[in-house]
Every structure is written in C-alpha cells, then in structure tokens.
Design a protein around this motif. Structure first.
Motif, PDB file in Angstrom:
ATOM      1  N   TYR A   8       0.816  -1.210   0.000  1.00  0.00           N
ATOM      2  CA  TYR A   8       0.000   0.000   0.000  1.00  0.00           C
ATOM      3  C   TYR A   8       0.854   1.267   0.000  1.00  0.00           C
ATOM      4  O   TYR A   8       0.460   2.269  -0.590  1.00  0.00           O
ATOM      5  N   THR A   9       2.000   1.203   0.669  1.00  0.00           N
ATOM      6  CA  THR A   9       2.875   2.371   0.754  1.00  0.00           C
ATOM      7  C   THR A   9       4.040   2.307  -0.234  1.00  0.00           C
ATOM      8  O   THR A   9       4.881   3.197  -0.257  1.00  0.00           O
ATOM      9  N   THR A  10       4.061   1.277  -1.051  1.00  0.00           N
ATOM     10  CA  THR A  10       5.073   1.150  -2.101  1.00  0.00           C
ATOM     11  C   THR A  10       4.675   2.043  -3.268  1.00  0.00           C
ATOM     12  O   THR A  10       3.497   2.120  -3.621  1.00  0.00           O
ATOM     13  N   SER A  11       5.635   2.713  -3.869  1.00  0.00           N
ATOM     14  CA  SER A  11       5.294   3.590  -4.992  1.00  0.00           C
ATOM     15  C   SER A  11       4.908   2.749  -6.210  1.00  0.00           C
ATOM     16  O   SER A  11       5.535   1.737  -6.517  1.00  0.00           O
ATOM     17  N   PHE A  12       3.863   3.199  -6.878  1.00  0.00           N
ATOM     18  CA  PHE A  12       3.428   2.548  -8.106  1.00  0.00           C
ATOM     19  C   PHE A  12       4.571   2.551  -9.118  1.00  0.00           C
ATOM     20  O   PHE A  12       4.785   1.570  -9.824  1.00  0.00           O
ATOM     21  N   ALA A  13       5.329   3.648  -9.162  1.00  0.00           N
ATOM     22  CA  ALA A  13       6.436   3.791 -10.109  1.00  0.00           C
ATOM     23  C   ALA A  13       7.502   2.719  -9.919  1.00  0.00           C
ATOM     24  O   ALA A  13       8.187   2.347 -10.867  1.00  0.00           O
ATOM     25  N   SER A  14       7.648   2.211  -8.697  1.00  0.00           N
ATOM     26  CA  SER A  14       8.679   1.191  -8.453  1.00  0.00           C
ATOM     27  C   SER A  14       8.237  -0.186  -8.952  1.00  0.00           C
ATOM     28  O   SER A  14       9.069  -1.041  -9.230  1.00  0.00           O
ATOM     29  N   VAL A  15       6.935  -0.406  -9.092  1.00  0.00           N
ATOM     30  CA  VAL A  15       6.416  -1.692  -9.556  1.00  0.00           C
ATOM     31  C   VAL A  15       6.100  -1.657 -11.052  1.00  0.00           C
ATOM     32  O   VAL A  15       6.207  -2.667 -11.744  1.00  0.00           O
ATOM     33  N   TYR A  16       5.766  -0.489 -11.550  1.00  0.00           N
ATOM     34  CA  TYR A  16       5.415  -0.318 -12.967  1.00  0.00           C
ATOM     35  C   TYR A  16       6.442  -0.943 -13.923  1.00  0.00           C
ATOM     36  O   TYR A  16       6.045  -1.663 -14.851  1.00  0.00           O
ATOM     37  N   PRO A  17       7.762  -0.727 -13.725  1.00  0.00           N
ATOM     38  CA  PRO A  17       8.716  -1.358 -14.646  1.00  0.00           C
ATOM     39  C   PRO A  17       8.639  -2.890 -14.645  1.00  0.00           C
ATOM     40  O   PRO A  17       8.876  -3.519 -15.677  1.00  0.00           O
ATOM     41  N   ALA A  18       8.269  -3.484 -13.523  1.00  0.00           N
ATOM     42  CA  ALA A  18       8.120  -4.941 -13.469  1.00  0.00           C
ATOM     43  C   ALA A  18       6.922  -5.392 -14.296  1.00  0.00           C
ATOM     44  O   ALA A  18       6.977  -6.436 -14.960  1.00  0.00           O
ATOM     45  N   TYR A  19       5.839  -4.611 -14.273  1.00  0.00           N
ATOM     46  CA  TYR A  19       4.683  -4.922 -15.120  1.00  0.00           C
ATOM     47  C   TYR A  19       5.095  -4.889 -16.590  1.00  0.00           C
ATOM     48  O   TYR A  19       4.770  -5.790 -17.361  1.00  0.00           O
ATOM     49  N   ILE A  52       3.211   8.262 -12.137  1.00  0.00           N
ATOM     50  CA  ILE A  52       4.517   7.575 -12.136  1.00  0.00           C
ATOM     51  C   ILE A  52       5.614   8.555 -11.752  1.00  0.00           C
ATOM     52  O   ILE A  52       6.452   8.252 -10.894  1.00  0.00           O
ATOM     53  N   ALA A  53       5.609   9.739 -12.349  1.00  0.00           N
ATOM     54  CA  ALA A  53       6.636  10.755 -12.052  1.00  0.00           C
ATOM     55  C   ALA A  53       6.600  11.185 -10.588  1.00  0.00           C
ATOM     56  O   ALA A  53       7.642  11.428  -9.985  1.00  0.00           O
ATOM     57  N   ALA A  54       5.406  11.248 -10.023  1.00  0.00           N
ATOM     58  CA  ALA A  54       5.252  11.676  -8.626  1.00  0.00           C
ATOM     59  C   ALA A  54       5.590  10.552  -7.638  1.00  0.00           C
ATOM     60  O   ALA A  54       5.635  10.800  -6.435  1.00  0.00           O
ATOM     61  N   ARG A  55       5.812   9.344  -8.160  1.00  0.00           N
ATOM     62  CA  ARG A  55       6.116   8.185  -7.318  1.00  0.00           C
ATOM     63  C   ARG A  55       5.021   7.959  -6.266  1.00  0.00           C
ATOM     64  O   ARG A  55       5.272   7.649  -5.111  1.00  0.00           O
ATOM     65  N   THR A  56       3.787   8.118  -6.713  1.00  0.00           N
ATOM     66  CA  THR A  56       2.613   7.936  -5.875  1.00  0.00           C
ATOM     67  C   THR A  56       2.557   6.506  -5.349  1.00  0.00           C
ATOM     68  O   THR A  56       2.815   5.563  -6.093  1.00  0.00           O
ATOM     69  N   ASP A  57       2.195   6.355  -4.068  1.00  0.00           N
ATOM     70  CA  ASP A  57       2.074   4.995  -3.524  1.00  0.00           C
ATOM     71  C   ASP A  57       0.776   4.355  -4.036  1.00  0.00           C
ATOM     72  O   ASP A  57      -0.111   5.039  -4.554  1.00  0.00           O
ATOM     73  N   PHE A  58       0.678   3.033  -3.906  1.00  0.00           N
ATOM     74  CA  PHE A  58      -0.481   2.319  -4.429  1.00  0.00           C
ATOM     75  C   PHE A  58      -1.788   2.802  -3.815  1.00  0.00           C
ATOM     76  O   PHE A  58      -2.799   2.914  -4.500  1.00  0.00           O
ATOM     77  N   GLU A  59      -1.775   3.080  -2.522  1.00  0.00           N
ATOM     78  CA  GLU A  59      -2.998   3.538  -1.865  1.00  0.00           C
ATOM     79  C   GLU A  59      -3.503   4.839  -2.492  1.00  0.00           C
ATOM     80  O   GLU A  59      -4.674   4.955  -2.853  1.00  0.00           O
ATOM     81  N   THR A  60      -2.609   5.785  -2.685  1.00  0.00           N
ATOM     82  CA  THR A  60      -2.964   7.069  -3.282  1.00  0.00           C
ATOM     83  C   THR A  60      -3.306   6.895  -4.759  1.00  0.00           C
ATOM     84  O   THR A  60      -4.258   7.508  -5.256  1.00  0.00           O
ATOM     85  N   PHE A  61      -2.552   6.058  -5.449  1.00  0.00           N
ATOM     86  CA  PHE A  61      -2.786   5.788  -6.869  1.00  0.00           C
ATOM     87  C   PHE A  61      -4.230   5.354  -7.108  1.00  0.00           C
ATOM     88  O   PHE A  61      -4.931   5.918  -7.956  1.00  0.00           O
TER      89      PHE A  61
END
Length: 117
Positions: A8-19, A52-61
């Motif tokens: 929940y507190t992990t940035s979406f941007a950090s997981v996006y490249p794995a997707y 992605i640029a804002a490094r928004t966490d999953f909860e906020t995303f």
C-alpha cells in the motif's frame, strides 16, 4: 490511511517497470500495459505519467483514480495463489485486479478479452 500490507505504501512507479518487463518478456508492449492501467483506473495517459513521475504509492494511486472501471468486478482467477474475487480488503483487491490483468497480457490473452467491456 489504510493500515495493512506494505504494498500500500510502495510507490506505483517502483512496480510499474516490473509490469512492463513481464509483458515485454512475453512479446507484449508497454503501450498494452498502459492501456490496461488506463482501462482499470480511468487515468488519461498524461495523468498516468504524472502518477509515475510523482512516485505515488499504491494507496494514493487507486484513491486518485478518476473512474475505476465497473467491469473490473468480472476479473476472476488466481494471482499469487489467491483468488482475486475472494480478496476481502478493497485496496488489495484493486491491486490484485491489476496483477491479474498483467498476467493475462503476459500469457498472450487478446486485449479485447482482457479489457472486459
């Protein structure tokens, strides 16, 4: 703020490249990954890029998603050993929906079948 899993507190941007990597490894494209994310969340491409640029966490995303697609409730199946339709926690269910859609893309499913309109 929701208390719970650390994703929940992990940035979406950090997981996006794995997707993207998972999809590209199977011959799919970044554009298809982005199309899936936009379909699920209602973000425009510019809004997605900003998240992605804002490094928004999953909860906020997911909280800021303009329009979670109503057909997402039709996403069924197992991801990480868990049936997505049985995930009780709403935020985790949204994350698992996204995981399941990316899995389907990587497994070669047609986009019109992935995007359950």
């Amino acid at each position: 703020m929701t208390t719970g899993h650390r994703i929940y507190t992990t940035s979406f941007a950090s997981v996006y490249p794995a997707y993207v990597a998972k999809a590209e490894k199977k011959g799919r494209t970044r554009a298809e990954v982005e199309q899936i994310i936009r379909w699920l969340t209602g973000f425009s491409q510019a809004e997605l890029d900003a998240q992605i640029a804002a490094r928004t966490d999953f909860e906020t995303f997911f909280a800021q998603a303009p329009r979670l697609h109503p057909a997402r409730a039709n996403i069924k199946g197992v991801v990480c050993g868990v049936r997505v339709e049985e995930v009780a926690e709403p935020l985790m269910r949204e994350i698992r929906y996204l995981d399941k859609l990316i899995d389907e893309l990587a497994k070669g499913k047609a986009m019109d079948k992935i995007l359950r309109d």
